[in-house]
Design an enzyme around this catalytic site. Structure first.
Site, mmCIF file in Angstrom:
data_model
loop_
_atom_site.group_PDB
_atom_site.id
_atom_site.type_symbol
_atom_site.label_atom_id
_atom_site.label_comp_id
_atom_site.label_asym_id
_atom_site.label_seq_id
_atom_site.Cartn_x
_atom_site.Cartn_y
_atom_site.Cartn_z
ATOM 1 N N GLY A 222 23.412 64.000 -18.524
ATOM 2 C CA GLY A 222 24.213 63.492 -19.638
ATOM 3 C C GLY A 222 24.158 61.978 -19.661
ATOM 4 O O GLY A 222 23.738 61.341 -18.675
ATOM 5 N N ALA A 223 24.580 61.401 -20.784
ATOM 6 C CA ALA A 223 24.565 59.932 -20.883
ATOM 7 C C ALA A 223 25.801 59.430 -21.618
ATOM 8 O O ALA A 223 25.779 58.362 -22.227
ATOM 9 C CB ALA A 223 23.289 59.472 -21.587
ATOM 10 N N LYS B 85 38.180 55.269 -23.703
ATOM 11 C CA LYS B 85 37.850 54.676 -22.398
ATOM 12 C C LYS B 85 37.088 53.353 -22.553
ATOM 13 O O LYS B 85 37.350 52.397 -21.827
ATOM 14 C CB LYS B 85 37.024 55.663 -21.573
ATOM 15 C CG LYS B 85 37.832 56.874 -21.115
ATOM 16 C CD LYS B 85 36.997 57.775 -20.224
ATOM 17 C CE LYS B 85 37.793 59.028 -19.890
ATOM 18 N NZ LYS B 85 37.119 59.887 -18.931
ATOM 19 N N TYR C 15 36.096 71.382 -16.501
ATOM 20 C CA TYR C 15 37.087 72.155 -15.742
ATOM 21 C C TYR C 15 37.724 73.291 -16.539
ATOM 22 O O TYR C 15 38.507 74.064 -16.017
ATOM 23 C CB TYR C 15 38.166 71.250 -15.150
ATOM 24 C CG TYR C 15 38.880 70.361 -16.129
ATOM 25 C CD1 TYR C 15 38.501 69.037 -16.269
ATOM 26 C CD2 TYR C 15 39.931 70.844 -16.903
ATOM 27 C CE1 TYR C 15 39.134 68.210 -17.173
ATOM 28 C CE2 TYR C 15 40.576 70.022 -17.802
ATOM 29 C CZ TYR C 15 40.171 68.709 -17.931
ATOM 30 O OH TYR C 15 40.811 67.888 -18.827
ATOM 31 N N SER D 148 46.396 68.016 -22.535
ATOM 32 C CA SER D 148 46.059 67.335 -21.279
ATOM 33 C C SER D 148 46.826 67.947 -20.113
ATOM 34 O O SER D 148 47.996 68.297 -20.224
ATOM 35 C CB SER D 148 46.418 65.852 -21.403
ATOM 36 O OG SER D 148 46.307 65.241 -20.143
ATOM 37 N N THR E 102 41.942 58.371 -22.019
ATOM 38 C CA THR E 102 40.900 59.385 -22.126
ATOM 39 C C THR E 102 40.196 59.288 -23.474
ATOM 40 O O THR E 102 40.444 58.344 -24.248
ATOM 41 C CB THR E 102 41.499 60.783 -21.819
ATOM 42 O OG1 THR E 102 40.440 61.737 -21.798
ATOM 43 C CG2 THR E 102 42.529 61.224 -22.845
ATOM 44 N N GLY F 242 30.301 58.998 -21.541
ATOM 45 C CA GLY F 242 31.251 58.208 -20.748
ATOM 46 C C GLY F 242 31.313 58.643 -19.293
ATOM 47 O O GLY F 242 31.279 57.816 -18.383
ATOM 48 N N SER G 256 47.330 66.189 -17.457
ATOM 49 C CA SER G 256 47.881 65.058 -16.703
ATOM 50 C C SER G 256 49.407 65.023 -16.648
ATOM 51 O O SER G 256 49.972 64.727 -15.586
ATOM 52 C CB SER G 256 47.342 63.744 -17.268
ATOM 53 O OG SER G 256 45.949 63.707 -17.110
ATOM 54 N N GLY H 213 34.987 71.388 -11.599
ATOM 55 C CA GLY H 213 35.545 70.292 -12.402
ATOM 56 C C GLY H 213 37.007 70.009 -12.099
ATOM 57 O O GLY H 213 37.453 68.860 -12.220
HETATM 58 P P1 NAP Z 1 30.403 62.331 -24.134
HETATM 59 O O1 NAP Z 1 30.608 60.864 -24.003
HETATM 60 O O2 NAP Z 1 30.618 62.981 -25.447
HETATM 61 O O3 NAP Z 1 28.899 62.661 -23.653
HETATM 62 C C1 NAP Z 1 28.391 63.930 -23.721
HETATM 63 C C2 NAP Z 1 26.961 63.967 -23.166
HETATM 64 O O4 NAP Z 1 26.580 65.332 -23.145
HETATM 65 C C3 NAP Z 1 25.949 63.225 -24.024
HETATM 66 O O5 NAP Z 1 24.998 62.618 -23.193
HETATM 67 C C4 NAP Z 1 25.283 64.354 -24.829
HETATM 68 O O6 NAP Z 1 23.918 64.167 -25.067
HETATM 69 C C5 NAP Z 1 25.404 65.505 -23.886
HETATM 70 N N1 NAP Z 1 25.449 66.762 -24.632
HETATM 71 C C6 NAP Z 1 26.375 67.108 -25.549
HETATM 72 N N2 NAP Z 1 26.116 68.336 -26.036
HETATM 73 C C7 NAP Z 1 24.994 68.757 -25.415
HETATM 74 C C8 NAP Z 1 24.215 69.937 -25.492
HETATM 75 N N3 NAP Z 1 24.560 70.947 -26.317
HETATM 76 N N4 NAP Z 1 23.111 70.032 -24.715
HETATM 77 C C9 NAP Z 1 22.763 69.032 -23.890
HETATM 78 N N5 NAP Z 1 23.452 67.878 -23.768
HETATM 79 C C10 NAP Z 1 24.561 67.754 -24.522
HETATM 80 O O7 NAP Z 1 31.330 63.111 -23.111
HETATM 81 P P2 NAP Z 1 31.966 62.581 -21.720
HETATM 82 O O8 NAP Z 1 33.225 61.861 -21.974
HETATM 83 O O9 NAP Z 1 30.920 61.905 -20.915
HETATM 84 O O10 NAP Z 1 32.368 63.961 -21.039
HETATM 85 C C11 NAP Z 1 31.352 64.832 -20.577
HETATM 86 C C12 NAP Z 1 31.995 65.962 -19.796
HETATM 87 O O11 NAP Z 1 32.675 65.458 -18.666
HETATM 88 C C13 NAP Z 1 33.031 66.716 -20.614
HETATM 89 O O12 NAP Z 1 32.783 68.087 -20.498
HETATM 90 C C14 NAP Z 1 34.358 66.401 -19.937
HETATM 91 O O13 NAP Z 1 35.223 67.516 -19.939
HETATM 92 C C15 NAP Z 1 33.926 66.091 -18.530
HETATM 93 N N6 NAP Z 1 34.873 65.159 -17.846
HETATM 94 C C16 NAP Z 1 35.547 65.670 -16.787
HETATM 95 C C17 NAP Z 1 36.420 64.858 -16.093
HETATM 96 C C18 NAP Z 1 37.177 65.441 -14.925
HETATM 97 O O14 NAP Z 1 38.090 64.799 -14.459
HETATM 98 N N7 NAP Z 1 36.821 66.605 -14.449
HETATM 99 C C19 NAP Z 1 36.606 63.529 -16.467
HETATM 100 C C20 NAP Z 1 35.890 63.026 -17.570
HETATM 101 C C21 NAP Z 1 34.998 63.873 -18.243
HETATM 102 P P3 NAP Z 1 23.345 63.269 -26.289
HETATM 103 O O15 NAP Z 1 23.365 61.873 -25.764
HETATM 104 O O16 NAP Z 1 22.004 63.824 -26.504
HETATM 105 O O17 NAP Z 1 24.276 63.485 -27.443
#
Ligand code: NAP
Length: 584
Positions: free
Chosen positions: A415-416, A339, A523, A283, A335, A418, A285, A544
C-alpha cells in the site's frame, strides 16, 4: 451536581410509567414526561371530555412516577407533537401544579406534583394572559399559593444557533418565575459547543451570574455539550433509554453516558480528549481510552469529535478547541481524513507561533500525525502542542513484541496510503530496508521520494534513509525475501472495496522466508484472508487489533505519562469487534 434526565415521549401513560421505572433502574435522576403526543388539548374541560380525561391520567402518572419529573407539552413549532390550542396545555400545567396541594417532590423521592414544568419562551412571551397562568402554576418569589413546581423556560432551534440567542437567554433570566433556563440548538460544528459551555460556566454554583441552565447542542456535533455538562455546572443533561427513544438528535443513551463516558466522574477539573475524524461514530477509541482512564484513576474523558473533511474545518476546530482555556483539551487522536492535516497544521503553527508546536521525527518523515498532546499552564492556556505518529511507533512495538528486530531486516510494505507511509518511515528509522509495493506503482514511488525529501531536510536523520525506502514490483518479491510484511491496504476489510481480497496470494507467501512475520493493519474483521493464508503457510502473524491496541497504548502513555493497561485495551477492542460481528 448535574442531573441525568431521561425523556419519555409517550402515547400511553401505562407505557410511560414502565419506562420511568426503567429510567430509574438505569440510573436516571429524573424523567421528562413528554405529554405532547398523548395530550390532544381537544374536547374542552367538560368532566367527560377527552382533554379532561387525559389531564386526569397525566396527573395520576405524575403522582406515581418513581422519580421526580418535568412535564412538557411541546408544540409542533418547537419540535414537539402538540397541535392543540395553547389555552388547553397551559390549563394542564396549572392543573398539575395545583394538584400537588403543596407536596414537595424532593430529589430521590416521588412527589405528587411535577418538580418542573417546561414552557417555551416563545409561548411565555406570547401574551400577558399566558404569563399570568403559568406564573400561577409555579413557585416563584411572588407566589402566594403553596406550589412547589418550578418553571423551566426553554428555547429550541433545530436548524442552527439562533442569532438572538443571548437576547432569549436574557429574557429567561429576567423573568422572576424562571427557576431553570434551557437553550438547545443544532450545532453546525464542534465549535458551536464552546459558546454553550461558556454560558453554562456563568450559571455555575449558587452565586452564578445567571440562573441555572441547561445548554445543549443538538445533532452529531453536540455530544460534547451533553457529556461535559457536569464539567461546566449544567443543571441537567438528557439521555434516552434506547437509541430509538431519543427526543432530540444527538442525545446519547443513558448506558453510554454513565458507563462509557463515566458521567458521574466528570467534574470541573476533568481533562478532555477525543478522536477527530470523519466519520468517527464507529471508532473503538472512546471505549478503549475511557476504560483506560478509569483503570488508572486519570481524571479524563474521551469523546468522538467529528470534523468535516478538508484542511480549513480541521484547522479552525483544532485551534479553537485547543485555545479554549476552560475546556482543558489535553489530547487528540486524529484519524482519516485528517492525519496529514495535523502535520500541516503543526508545521504552519510552528512557523507562526514560535516553539509551542512540535512534531516528532516520524511525523516529520512521513508527513502525517495521529496524536496531539497538549500541555497547559496553570491558567489553562496551551503551552506545548506536540504532534506524534503512534501508528508507526505502535507498528515497531508489535514487530519487536513478535520477536523480530527491524534493524537490518528486509521489510515489505503493501500500500502507499497514510498507514503505509507511517509504517515505511517507522521501519526505516529503526534501520530496516523497506520495499513498498502498491497497486498504483507511481504512488509507491511518490511515497519513497517524499520520505527521502523529508529525511534530507532533517539533519538528525540524514539522507542515508533515502536508500532504505524503495519501490518494488511484484515480480521482484521473491528475490528480496522480506522477513517483515506489513499490509496497509483496505483489502480484507469488512465494508471495504474487497472484503474477500488479499494483497498477496498463496504462491507469493510461499516465497517468503519461513520465519517471516506478517502484520495486518485491518482490524474489522479480526481474521482477514491474508492472515488466513499466512497462517496456512505457517508464518507468524500479528492481527490489526494488536496494532490498534499498540498505537492507542502509545497515545495513552503520551497523554497520561503512565503505562497503558494494554491487556484491558486488548479486551475492550476484542469485545467491541465481537459485538460488531454479533450485530445490535
Ligand atoms: P489510504 O490512505 O486510503 O490508502 C489505501 C492504500 O490501499 C492505497 O495505497 C491504495 O492503493 C490501496 N488500495 C486501496 N484499495 C485497493 C485494492 N482494492 N487493491 C489494492 N490496493 C488497494 O488508507 P490508510 O489510511 O493508509 O489505511 C490503510 C489500512 O490501514 C486501512 O484498512 C486501515 O483500517 C488500516 N489502519 C489500521 C490502523 C490500526 O491501528 N490497526 C491504523 C491506521 C490504518 P492506490 O494507491 O492504488 O489507490
Amino acid at each position: 451536581m448535574t442531573l441525568v434526565c431521561v425523556p419519555i415521549l409517550f402515547d400511553d401513560p401505562e407505557s410511560a410509567a414502565r419506562e420511568a421505572i426503567e429510567a430509574r433502574d438505569a440510573g436516571a435522576d429524573l424523567v421528562e414526561l413528554r405529554v405532547d403526543r398523548y395530550f390532544s388539548g381537544r374536547g374542552g374541560d367538560e368532566p367527560q371530555g377527552e382533554c379532561h380525561q387525559q389531564a386526569e391520567r397525566i396527573a395520576q402518572l405524575v403522582a406515581r412516577c418513581p422519580l421526580p419529573c418535568i412535564v412538557t407539552c411541546r408544540p409542533v413549532l418547537e419540535g414537539g407533537h402538540y397541535d392543540g390550542p395553547d389555552d388547553a396545555r397551559i390549563a394542564l400545567m396549572e392543573r398539575l401544579g395545583a394538584s400537588a396541594g403543596g407536596v414537595a417532590p424532593a430529589h430521590g423521592g416521588a412527589g405528587r406534583a411535577p418538580s418542573y414544568i417546561d414552557v417555551e419562551l416563545a409561548t411565555f412571551l406570547r401574551s400577558e394572559n399566558v404569563r399570568q397562568k403559568v406564573r400561577l402554576a409555579v413557585d416563584h418569589p411572588g407566589q402566594v399559593r403553596a406550589v412547589t413546581t418550578g418553571l423551566i423556560l426553554s428555547s429550541h432551534d433545530f436548524h442552527e444557533r439562533p442569532p438572538d440567542l443571548l437576547r432569549r437567554l436574557e429574557a429567561m433570566n429576567r423573568e422572576p418565575a424562571t427557576r431553570v433556563m434551557k437553550i438547545a440548538f443544532r450545532a453546525r460544528s464542534l465549535r458551536d459547543n464552546l459558546e454553550l459551555l461558556d454560558l453554562l460556566a456563568q450559571s455555575r454554583g449558587a452565586g452564578g451570574a445567571i440562573k441555572p441552565l441547561i445548554a445543549l447542542a443538538m445533532g452529531p456535533y453536540g455530544l460534547m455539550s451533553r457529556v461535559l455538562a457536569p464539567k461546566f455546572g449544567a443543571f441537567l443533561t438528557f439521555a434516552s433509554l434506547r437509541r430509538d427513544s431519543a427526543t432530540a438528535p444527538g442525545q446519547p443513551i443513558i448506558g453510554e453516558l454513565l458507563n462509557l463516558y463515566r458521567f458521574g466522574a466528570i467534574g470541573s477539573a476533568t481533562r478532555v480528549y477525543g478522536v477527530v475524524g470523519w466519520p468517527v461514530e464507529h471508532s473503538l477509541s472512546p471505549a478503549v481510552h475511557n476504560a483506560g482512564f478509569e483503570a488508572i484513576g486519570h481524571d479524563g474523558v474521551y469523546l468522538p469529535m467529528p470534523v468535516a473533511p478538508g484542511y480549513e474545518p480541521f484547522k479552525a476546530t483544532v485551534l479553537e478547541l485547543a485555545e479554549h482555556v476552560h475546556l482543558d483539551l489535553s489530547g487528540l487522536s486524529v484519524t482519516i481524513p485528517h492525519k496529514e492535516h495535523l502535520a500541516r497544521l503543526a508545521h504552519q503553527q510552528r512557523t507562526g507561533w514560535g516553539d509551542r508546536w512540535s512534531l516528532d521525527r516520524l511525523t516529520e518523515l512521513c508527513g502525517a500525525g495521529n496524536t496531539l498532546v497538549i500541555r497547559r499552564d496553570p491558567k489553562g492556556r496551551p503551552k506545548g502542542l506536540a504532534v506524534h505518529n503512534t501508528d508507526g511507533a505502535g507498528l515497531v512495538g508489535v514487530v519487536r513484541g513478535a520477536g523480530v528486530e527491524p534493524a537490518g531486516a528486509e521489510a515489505l510494505v503493501l500500500g502507499a496510503g497514510g498507514m503505509a507511509r507511517a509504517a515505511a518511515a517507522a521501519l526505516a528509522l529503526e534501520g530496516a530496508r523497506v520495499w513498498v509495493l502498491n497497486r498504483t506503482p507511481e504512488r509507491a514511488e511518490a511515497l519513497c521520494a517524499d520520505i527521502a525529501r523529508a529525511a534530507a531536510a532533517l539533519p538528525e536523520i540524514g539522507s542515508a534513509i533515502a536508500q532504505r525506502v524503495l519501490p518494488i514490483g511484484r515480480h521482484e518479491l521473491a528475490a528480496r525475501a522480506p522477513g517483515i510484511v506489513v499490509q496497509c491496504t483496505p483489502l480484507g476489510m469488512a465494508g471495504g472495496p474487497d472484503p474477500g481480497g488479499s494483497p498477496l496470494g498463496a504462491p507469493e507467501l510461499a516465497g517468503l522466508p519461513d520465519r517471516a512475520l506478517v502484520v495486518e493493519t485491518v482490524y474489522r474483521p479480526a481474521r482477514t484472508p491474508l492472515l488466513d493464508l499466512a497462517r496456512q503457510r505457517g508464518l507468524r502473524t500479528v492481527d490489526g487489533s494488536a496494532l490498534f491496541v499498540a498505537q492507542a497504548a502509545e497515545q495513552f502513555r503520551l497523554w497520561t505519562d503512565r503505562a497503558a493497561p494494554s491487556r484491558l485495551f486488548d479486551r475492550v477492542v476484542r469485545e467491541s469487534l465481537d459485538a460488531d460481528v454479533a450485530g445490535p
